[in-house]
Write a protein that holds these residues in place. Sequence first.
Motif, short mmCIF file in Angstrom:
data_model
loop_
_atom_site.label_atom_id
_atom_site.label_comp_id
_atom_site.label_asym_id
_atom_site.label_seq_id
_atom_site.Cartn_x
_atom_site.Cartn_y
_atom_site.Cartn_z
N TYR A 259 0.85 -1.19 0.00
CA TYR A 259 0.00 0.00 0.00
C TYR A 259 0.88 1.24 0.00
O TYR A 259 1.89 1.31 0.71
CB TYR A 259 -0.88 0.03 1.25
N LYS A 260 0.50 2.23 -0.80
CA LYS A 260 1.23 3.49 -0.84
C LYS A 260 0.61 4.47 0.15
O LYS A 260 -0.61 4.51 0.30
CB LYS A 260 1.22 4.09 -2.24
N TYR B 23 -2.77 6.29 4.16
CA TYR B 23 -2.67 5.55 2.91
C TYR B 23 -3.48 6.23 1.81
O TYR B 23 -4.54 6.80 2.07
CB TYR B 23 -3.17 4.10 3.10
N GLU B 24 -2.99 6.13 0.57
CA GLU B 24 -3.69 6.70 -0.58
C GLU B 24 -5.08 6.08 -0.74
O GLU B 24 -6.03 6.75 -1.13
CB GLU B 24 -2.89 6.49 -1.86
N SER B 25 -5.20 4.80 -0.43
CA SER B 25 -6.47 4.09 -0.60
C SER B 25 -7.49 4.43 0.50
O SER B 25 -8.66 4.11 0.37
CB SER B 25 -6.24 2.58 -0.64
N ASP B 26 -7.04 5.07 1.58
CA ASP B 26 -7.92 5.40 2.71
C ASP B 26 -7.46 6.72 3.33
O ASP B 26 -7.00 6.75 4.47
CB ASP B 26 -7.89 4.26 3.72
#
Length: 157
Positions: free
Chosen positions: A112-113, A131-134
């Motif tokens: 994860y980024k 995180y970019e996704s959250d």
Amino acid sequence: MTLASENQVDAALIEIQACTEKKAALKAQMNFRKQVLKQKLDKDQEGIYRFSKKVNGKTVQCTVEELTEKVKCLVRHSFTVQTSQNHDDVIPLLTGKKVSHSFNEEGSLVWYKGEVISQVPGYPQWYNLVYESDPSAVYTYRLVDDYKEGALKIIVA
């Protein structure tokens, strides 16, 4: 690539045959740590980023061995954590960096980024990460441990 351990420094140098190429690689690693990672050192260690030294009044280029020791010193220093609350001007190496962080999910490694946004006040080994996704959640981890284990990589833009 950032060399994260003294063993990685040695292993990378074994792969390089020519002395001039070894010097170039070591200098690149030192410049990367200084310019990209902005790794700060104590006042008495500021000369570590120099590629030459004075000998009998003359400027002499550092040897591969001397440059290797400087890189290893920087690697060792990157794992030290500021524990004193009195040094507010010290920014930890990971704070403000874009990273890739891995987790073992159902038997497979998933990356994860994210971005390390701060160090937890009073707990210098803990870091806050988004995180970019959250992006609405802040996660807290012992990122130095993950970095040592290879589960965290610094992303160079």
